[in-house]
Design a protein around this motif. Structure first.
Motif, mmCIF file in Angstrom:
data_model
loop_
_atom_site.group_PDB
_atom_site.id
_atom_site.type_symbol
_atom_site.label_atom_id
_atom_site.label_comp_id
_atom_site.label_asym_id
_atom_site.label_seq_id
_atom_site.Cartn_x
_atom_site.Cartn_y
_atom_site.Cartn_z
ATOM 1 N N ASP A 1 33.069 35.284 47.382
ATOM 2 C CA ASP A 1 32.606 35.399 48.764
ATOM 3 C C ASP A 1 31.357 34.558 49.026
ATOM 4 O OD1 ASP A 1 34.688 36.982 49.532
ATOM 5 O OD2 ASP A 1 33.607 38.875 49.354
ATOM 6 N N LEU A 2 30.543 34.324 48.014
ATOM 7 C CA LEU A 2 29.397 33.444 48.200
ATOM 8 C C LEU A 2 29.863 32.021 48.524
ATOM 9 C CD1 LEU A 2 26.940 34.633 45.407
ATOM 10 C CD2 LEU A 2 26.611 34.823 47.882
ATOM 11 N N GLN B 1 30.238 25.849 42.537
ATOM 12 C CA GLN B 1 30.077 26.915 41.542
ATOM 13 C C GLN B 1 28.824 27.720 41.891
ATOM 14 O OE1 GLN B 1 31.898 27.864 38.575
ATOM 15 N NE2 GLN B 1 30.493 29.593 38.839
ATOM 16 N N PRO B 2 28.986 28.977 42.318
ATOM 17 C CA PRO B 2 27.801 29.795 42.628
ATOM 18 C C PRO B 2 27.223 30.450 41.377
ATOM 19 C CG PRO B 2 29.787 31.002 43.212
ATOM 20 C CD PRO B 2 30.235 29.662 42.675
ATOM 21 N N PHE B 3 25.912 30.671 41.396
ATOM 22 C CA PHE B 3 25.210 31.406 40.353
ATOM 23 C C PHE B 3 24.257 32.391 41.024
ATOM 24 C CE2 PHE B 3 25.925 27.224 38.254
ATOM 25 C CZ PHE B 3 26.681 27.649 37.172
ATOM 26 N N CYS C 1 24.285 27.399 44.516
ATOM 27 C CA CYS C 1 25.641 26.889 44.325
ATOM 28 C C CYS C 1 25.532 25.403 44.039
ATOM 29 C CB CYS C 1 26.470 27.132 45.587
ATOM 30 S SG CYS C 1 28.263 26.936 45.344
ATOM 31 N N VAL C 2 26.327 24.927 43.091
ATOM 32 C CA VAL C 2 26.269 23.516 42.707
ATOM 33 C C VAL C 2 27.670 22.908 42.753
ATOM 34 C CG1 VAL C 2 24.204 23.768 41.287
ATOM 35 C CG2 VAL C 2 26.452 24.089 40.243
ATOM 36 N N SER C 3 27.694 21.604 42.974
ATOM 37 C CA SER C 3 28.953 20.881 43.109
ATOM 38 C C SER C 3 29.524 20.502 41.751
ATOM 39 C CB SER C 3 28.724 19.606 43.929
ATOM 40 O OG SER C 3 27.926 18.697 43.181
#
Length: 395
Positions: free
Chosen positions: A45-46, A56-58, A208-210
């Motif tokens: 959901d993030l 990619q969320p953290f 979040c990173v690509s």
């Protein structure tokens, strides 16, 4: 009688009752077999909030500052060159972090009240034919000055120069409040904090990173431990964390996301624009200026109000708090005594801001400002009545 104080700072923001109740739970086993039932949907959901399918969320038990450090240290190498503009206290702090971490930091110092200087960035990137610049950093919403910058424009500048640098964005006071499109705008790293648009207490750095950033991570030699992506990737895929997570805050995040999706993200953005328009109308009716130099810089989450030269903003803040029980944001560093900030981010509506504006008027008058009581409130009311159709259209 003691009353709950009015909180109109740009973070931490007001926490809705549903979110507070969600966090009021017994401690739980973060290694239990059913813990991924909470965490895996959170990660999914993030991605909706950041508007990404590939990112990619953290989630780190940290503040937004920790998110800054995580993005930098996981994707770059010691001594790498970064480009950043400073135009308020938080962009200054991010640049300071880059220097303290040992990056070669090219700083473009911009007049406070303006945002990321796209033309200057374009010239610098076009001249960097050797591609020494490895990352371009931009603060989407500068909380200290109430300025929002053009992130999509930053991507256009990079693309026009055919420059491979990573694009990193501080979205701490914009995410879940102001429109942000990670994939569409080609953002490689976005940093948010739980205490702003997510309507939670401070304590989570949400980033979040690509795919491009993850590829850069594979060749990054920067020392790291707590913020290491590799540890997160290894455990997050199964719904766990490499260390004890802030489980009550994760429960609160679940409730917060549910509220955001129930309202609809586009409606959330429209509500913030609507609320901000009333604040801006009030400031204009007082005959005062915003710190933001032009309408294109206006923030929908925080307004930094310049007080008259013969009025001390510190005294206005103290009067609002001591006499009327309302907290506004202070002017930071060089703006101390010159501005006060009205936060209109997160769980806010017209009623709340009309009350805040009435207190701001009284505190200003009490401290010597020559403004007519009721003028700002009336202007905000007119703005809110006129803006009802905008909200209805968004819904």
């Amino acid at each position: 009688m003691n009353h709950h104080p009015g909180l109109f700072i740009p973070g931490p923001t007001n926490v809705p009752d549903a979110v507070r109740r969600a966090m009021n739970v017994p401690q739980e086993d973060m290694r239990s077999p059913d813990f991924p039932k909470l965490t895996l949907p959170l990660f999914a959901d993030l991605k909706k909030v950041f508007k990404t399918q590939r990112g990619q969320p953290f989630i780190y038990p940290s503040s937004g500052t920790g998110g800054w450090e995580a993005v930098l240290t996981n994707t770059l190498n010691p001594g790498d060159k970064v480009l950043i503009a400073t135009f308020g206290q938080f962009s200054v702090l991010w640049a300071d972090m880059c220097q303290r971490l040992g990056f070669t930091t090219e700083i473009v110092d911009v007049e406070w009240g303006k945002g990321v200087p796209l033309e200057t960035f374009a010239d610098i990137l076009a001249a960097d034919t050797a591609h020494d610049i490895k990352a371009v950093l931009g603060t989407h919403n500068e909380t200290a000055t109430g300025v929002t910058s053009d992130v999509a424009g930053m991507r256009k500048v990079l693309d026009a120069a055919d420059h491979p640098a990573l694009l990193f964005v501080d979205g701490v006071s914009s995410i879940a409040s102001i429109d942000f499109r990670m994939d569409e705008w080609g953002v490689d790293g976005i940093v948010a904090g739980s205490q702003k648009g997510f309507m939670l207490p401070t304590g989570l750095a949400i980033i979040c990173v690509s795919e491009k950033a993850l590829e850069a991570h594979r060749s990054s030699k920067f020392p790291r431990c707590f913020f290491a992506f590799e540890d997160m990737l290894r455990t997050n895929k199964d719904g766990y964390f490499p260390y004890t997570p802030a489980t009550p805050l994760l429960r609160g995040l679940r409730a917060s996301l549910d509220l955001l999706f129930e309202e609809g993200l586009e409606n959330v953005f429209a509500r913030h624009r609507h609320i901000a328009s009333g604040v801006r109308a009030a400031v204009s009716a007082w005959g005062l200026d915003l710190m933001a130099k032009e309408p294109k810089w206006h923030s929908d989450t925080v307004s930094a109000v310049c007080v008259p030269p013969d009025v001390d903003a510190v005294k206005v803040l103290r009067r609002a708090f001591d006499r009327y029980g309302v907290s506004f944001g202070s002017g930071l560093t060089r703006l101390s005594g010159k501005v006060f900030r009205i936060g209109h981010i997160g769980a806010t509506n017209e009623l709340m801001l009309l009350g805040a504006l009435s207190v701001a008027e009284m505190a200003l008058v009490d401290c010597g400002a020559k403004i007519a009581l009721g003028s700002g409130v009336a202007a905000a009311q007119s703005s809110y009545c006129a803006g009802e159709s905008v909200l209805a259209k968004a819904a």
